[in-house]
Design an enzyme around this catalytic site. Structure first.
Site, PDB file in Angstrom:
ATOM      1  N   GLU A 103      -4.923   0.425   2.908  1.00 22.34           N
ATOM      2  CA  GLU A 103      -5.289  -0.991   2.956  1.00 22.34           C
ATOM      3  C   GLU A 103      -6.757  -1.180   2.587  1.00 22.34           C
ATOM      4  O   GLU A 103      -7.124  -2.156   1.917  1.00 22.34           O
ATOM      5  CB  GLU A 103      -5.003  -1.563   4.345  1.00 22.34           C
TER       6      GLU A 103
ATOM      7  N   SER B 279       0.815  -1.213   0.000  1.00 22.75           N
ATOM      8  CA  SER B 279       0.000   0.000   0.000  1.00 22.75           C
ATOM      9  C   SER B 279       0.849   1.264   0.000  1.00 22.75           C
ATOM     10  O   SER B 279       0.320   2.368  -0.155  1.00 22.75           O
ATOM     11  CB  SER B 279      -0.937   0.014   1.221  1.00 22.75           C
ATOM     12  N   HIS B 280       2.173   1.121   0.142  1.00 20.43           N
ATOM     13  CA  HIS B 280       3.063   2.279   0.131  1.00 20.43           C
ATOM     14  C   HIS B 280       4.125   2.166  -0.957  1.00 20.43           C
ATOM     15  O   HIS B 280       5.106   2.917  -0.932  1.00 20.43           O
ATOM     16  CB  HIS B 280       3.724   2.452   1.497  1.00 20.43           C
TER      17      HIS B 280
END
Length: 339
Positions: A189, A48-49
């Site tokens: 998320e 997610s990053h």
């Protein structure tokens, strides 16, 4: 490409990130700072990053909310405090311009602070605190976001996801690092669950009517929950105060209003603190380091996992073999450059 995935080297992830950002007009210095953070996220399997964040970066740039060529302004406020005005650019270059001063001051005085103001911050915080720990210092970082999170017992957003990160240096080893949102999960998320058509776990969010939900779409339209009930709620409030009010910047509710419906990366401030184990520990510094290692050893000896252990294991795999990216995400990113 195979089985719906694409294999990329870390160098390719970095260059793809730089190319995607600069083709939309972002200054090269900003693009390279952001690309390093995105590459680190993909490398450590923090999906997610990683490359996924390019989508929100480009969206923020397209909507005209981010200053594409902002030149961060560094101010030496005092012997222990550095401030960087990001000039409404992304936070990564501002951090890069100020972290050297933070480290130098902490090494001389023992405790130092870096306040980053007027920045768009989208990334995890562990890259910042790992950088501090790499200089032999203890690092602590925190930042508010948009008001997406309800306080314990409430149903309306007040707090941001409000991450906090900590790093303890361990010479010759990866540092001890934790980095987590004070919400039940990171908002990214929930977005990844939405993209995959998957339910979210119970306890993550409420829908717009204040009812518990496992539907990612309903969660994004409603409000998120803090982790640990009132304990996470109190930590969220602390981060609002420390990472917002204390450094003269916006709280999460202010940032949400400032966004004015654009729904882009939050704009606010970030507080980073650095501590010297040598100066604070004095003659007991070496013994303190030994006690810390004994504690870490006792955790591992009973089969428990240190925070970030899986991330460091992923790092070794990625550095040796590259990374695997979902083909759909890769196509989305290529499409960003094609528009």
């Amino acid at each position: 490409m195979s089985n719906g995935t694409v294999q990329l080297s870390l160098a390719e992830v970095f260059q793809l990130s730089v190319d995607t950002l600069t083709c939309h007009g972002l200054a090269l210095a900003h693009a390279e700072s952001i690309a390093r953070v995105i590459t680190a996220g993909q490398r450590d399997e923090c999906h997610s990053h990683g490359l996924y964040r390019l989508i929100s970066c480009v969206d923020a740039m397209r909507r005209g909310k981010v200053a594409l060529d902002a030149v961060p302004e560094v101010e030496e406020v005092s012997p222990a405090i550095t401030r960087v005005d990001a000039k409404f650019g992304f936070s990564q270059l501002a951090f890069d311009r100020g972290v050297g001063s933070l480290i130098n001051k902490a090494q001389v005085i023992g405790i130092a602070a870096l306040a980053v103001n007027n920045c768009y911050h989208f990334s995890a915080l562990w890259p910042e605190v790992e950088r501090i720990a790499g200089a032999g210092l203890v690092g602590l970082a925190m930042t508010p976001s948009h008001s997406w999170v309800a306080p314990a017992g409430g149903t309306k957003p007040v707090y941001g996801t409000n991450p906090i990160a900590f790093a303890w240096p361990r010479p010759g080893r990866h540092p001890y690092v934790f980095d987590f949102a004070t919400s039940a999960t990171a908002r990214g998320e929930i977005e990844l669950h939405r993209r995959a058509g998957k339910k979210i776990p119970p306890g993550w969010a409420l829908d717009a009517q204040g009812n518990p939900t496992e539907d990612a779409e309903a969660a994004l339209a409603g409000t998120m929950l803090t982790f640990g009930g009132h304990k996470g709620s109190a930590l969220s409030a602390m981060i609002e105060l420390m990472g917002g009010a204390l450094i003269g910047d916006m709280l999460s509710a202010d940032s949400y209003r400032f966004d004015d419906g654009a729904k882009v990366t939050p704009c606010h401030g970030e507080l980073l603190l650095a501590f010297s184990p040598q100066l604070l520990g004095g003659v007991g510094a070496a013994a303190g380091a030994d006690r810390a290692e004994a504690m870490f050893g006792s955790i591992g000896a009973q089969g428990a996992r240190l925070p970030s252990q899986r991330r460091f294991e992923a790092r070794e795999r990625s550095e040796a073999h590259g990374v695997v990216v979902p083909a759909a995400l890769y196509a989305d990113i290529l499409a960003l450059s094609a528009r």
